[in-house]
Design a protein around this motif. Structure first.
Motif, PDB file in Angstrom:
ATOM      1  N   UNK A 158      -9.837 -25.946   5.441  1.00  0.00           N
ATOM      2  CA  UNK A 158     -10.429 -26.151   4.276  1.00  0.00           C
ATOM      3  C   UNK A 158      -9.799 -27.561   3.661  1.00  0.00           C
ATOM      4  N   UNK A 159     -11.118 -28.229   2.998  1.00  0.00           N
ATOM      5  CA  UNK A 159     -10.936 -29.478   1.971  1.00  0.00           C
ATOM      6  C   UNK A 159      -9.591 -29.535   0.851  1.00  0.00           C
ATOM      7  N   UNK A 160      -8.702 -30.109   0.883  1.00  0.00           N
ATOM      8  CA  UNK A 160      -7.267 -30.358  -0.090  1.00  0.00           C
ATOM      9  C   UNK A 160      -7.451 -30.169  -1.609  1.00  0.00           C
TER      10      UNK A 160
ATOM     11  N   UNK B 133      -8.239 -21.276   6.485  1.00  0.00           N
ATOM     12  CA  UNK B 133      -6.734 -22.239   6.087  1.00  0.00           C
ATOM     13  C   UNK B 133      -6.900 -23.028   5.215  1.00  0.00           C
ATOM     14  N   UNK B 134      -6.031 -23.945   5.412  1.00  0.00           N
ATOM     15  CA  UNK B 134      -5.869 -24.785   5.322  1.00  0.00           C
ATOM     16  C   UNK B 134      -4.629 -25.760   6.131  1.00  0.00           C
ATOM     17  N   UNK B 135      -4.592 -26.837   5.645  1.00  0.00           N
ATOM     18  CA  UNK B 135      -4.225 -28.534   5.874  1.00  0.00           C
ATOM     19  C   UNK B 135      -2.662 -27.372   7.386  1.00  0.00           C
ATOM     20  N   UNK B 136      -1.618 -26.469   6.235  1.00  0.00           N
ATOM     21  CA  UNK B 136      -0.965 -26.031   6.658  1.00  0.00           C
ATOM     22  C   UNK B 136      -0.327 -25.131   7.109  1.00  0.00           C
ATOM     23  N   UNK B 137      -2.430 -24.486   7.546  1.00  0.00           N
ATOM     24  CA  UNK B 137      -2.249 -23.121   8.141  1.00  0.00           C
ATOM     25  C   UNK B 137      -2.061 -21.876   7.005  1.00  0.00           C
ATOM     26  N   UNK B 138      -1.875 -22.424   6.026  1.00  0.00           N
ATOM     27  CA  UNK B 138      -1.642 -21.046   4.966  1.00  0.00           C
ATOM     28  C   UNK B 138      -3.732 -20.882   4.229  1.00  0.00           C
ATOM     29  N   UNK B 139      -3.759 -18.489   4.595  1.00  0.00           N
ATOM     30  CA  UNK B 139      -5.560 -18.816   3.802  1.00  0.00           C
ATOM     31  C   UNK B 139      -5.037 -19.203   2.402  1.00  0.00           C
ATOM     32  N   UNK B 140      -6.920 -19.846   2.740  1.00  0.00           N
ATOM     33  CA  UNK B 140      -7.308 -19.902   1.213  1.00  0.00           C
ATOM     34  C   UNK B 140      -8.108 -19.153   0.471  1.00  0.00           C
ATOM     35  N   UNK B 141      -9.534 -19.364   1.416  1.00  0.00           N
ATOM     36  CA  UNK B 141     -10.229 -18.599   0.865  1.00  0.00           C
ATOM     37  C   UNK B 141     -11.792 -18.455   1.656  1.00  0.00           C
ATOM     38  N   UNK B 142     -12.593 -17.420   1.277  1.00  0.00           N
ATOM     39  CA  UNK B 142     -13.797 -17.730   2.473  1.00  0.00           C
ATOM     40  C   UNK B 142     -15.127 -18.993   2.294  1.00  0.00           C
ATOM     41  N   UNK B 143     -16.493 -18.504   2.522  1.00  0.00           N
ATOM     42  CA  UNK B 143     -16.969 -18.852   2.479  1.00  0.00           C
ATOM     43  C   UNK B 143     -17.743 -19.163   0.994  1.00  0.00           C
ATOM     44  N   UNK B 144     -17.873 -18.128   0.214  1.00  0.00           N
ATOM     45  CA  UNK B 144     -18.204 -18.072  -0.802  1.00  0.00           C
ATOM     46  C   UNK B 144     -17.589 -16.789  -1.863  1.00  0.00           C
TER      47      UNK B 144
END
Length: 292
Positions: A144-146, A180-191
């Motif tokens: 995921x883009x930060x 996942x973000x660059x820290x391996x944390x779940x963020x969101x889905x494509x939409x």
């Protein structure tokens, strides 16, 4: 969307086949713009104020100055709903920095002429069977883009990452991909935004992890609190998703939908969970209460 559907573009209501945008439009050349997706239920604009406010927040973030007031944009939407005789559907608002030259440098505000497009149509994000039985997802290989790069809270036209991840999911037999973000944390889905439930506690990633703070997400959190759930905006990892009791997604187009299989691992027993069923029902009740 029928062939004679009417759309709005730069001050004109035209048949969709007659809607033209310049090949020099920066939305086409550079993805230099933003959008908003809004639901229509029973002929009424759902969560209208929240969506229009976010549209103007994106305008401020991108510094694309709209030549419209909020009320004028709502009037455009309402007129399109009436002209297209749409009872249950979807609104797509799009703004770009407008047509300019081929250079990367954008026009200064005094010479910019932003493009505004509004489409009212139908949408089916997922097949009905997935709402009844749950759907499959994967963890995307894309990161995921930060927020320091391009804050996902702005609904920019730069959706290539989301599209590539969606293709990746479809190629692996799944309907959605989780970032996942660059820290391996779940963020969101494509939409969609993601929620998990473990031991009767509901978790969803906080906005600073790199998510769009979705309007449906905000509403679901309010509904959960009203129902008495322990809801926590808290970081979690892939492990927590694999071992969750339930998982569901939220979004304007998706509404509320269960995920029952991720990367070939069943979530609990692989069926739509009891809490998710309650939440889906309460969301539907809320829509009925404000749109009937």
């Amino acid at each position: 969307m029928s062939n004679d559907s009417i759309v709005y573009i730069n001050g004109k209501y035209v048949h969709k086949n007659e809607a033209l945008v310049s090949v020099f439009d920066r939305g086409i050349l550079y993805g230099d713009g933003f959008f908003e997706g809004i639901r229509i239920y029973n002929g009424k604009i759902f969560m209208c104020d929240e969506h229009i406010d976010r549209f103007f927040d994106s305008s401020k973030y991108t510094n694309i100055i709209l030549n419209y007031s909020k009320d004028e944009i709502v009037d455009i939407i309402e007129k399109l709903i009436e002209m297209n005789n749409v009872k249950d559907g979807y609104i797509r608002l799009v703004a770009t920095r407008g047509a300019y030259n081929l250079g990367l440098t954008p026009p200064t505000p005094d010479v910019a002429n932003p493009t505004l497009i509004c489409i009212v149509s139908n949408i089916t994000l997922y097949d009905r069977k997935f709402y009844d039985n749950g759907m499959n997802a994967i963890f995307s290989s894309f990161t995921r883009i930060g927020t320091s790069m391009l804050d996902p809270q702005c609904k920019s036209l730069n959706y290539m990452l989301n599209i590539l991840a969606k293709m990746e999911a479809n190629n692996r037999g799944a309907q959605e991909a989780i970032f996942l973000n660059s820290n391996g944390i779940v963020t969101e889905c494509t939409g969609d935004n993601i929620f998990i439930i473990k031991d009767d506690v509901v978790y969803t990633p906080p906005s600073y992890t790199g998510i769009l703070n979705g309007i449906t997400r905000i509403l679901i959190i309010k509904i959960l609190k009203k129902l008495g759930y322990d809801i926590r905006e808290q970081e979690f990892t892939r492990y927590n998703v694999y071992t969750a009791d339930e998982c569901f997604l939220t979004g304007t187009a998706a509404e509320v939908i269960s995920v029952v299989n991720i990367d070939g691992r069943l979530i609990n027993d692989g069926k739509v969970g009891p809490h998710t069923k309650i939440i889906m029902n309460e969301y539907k009740k809320y829509i009925d209460s404000v749109c009937n």
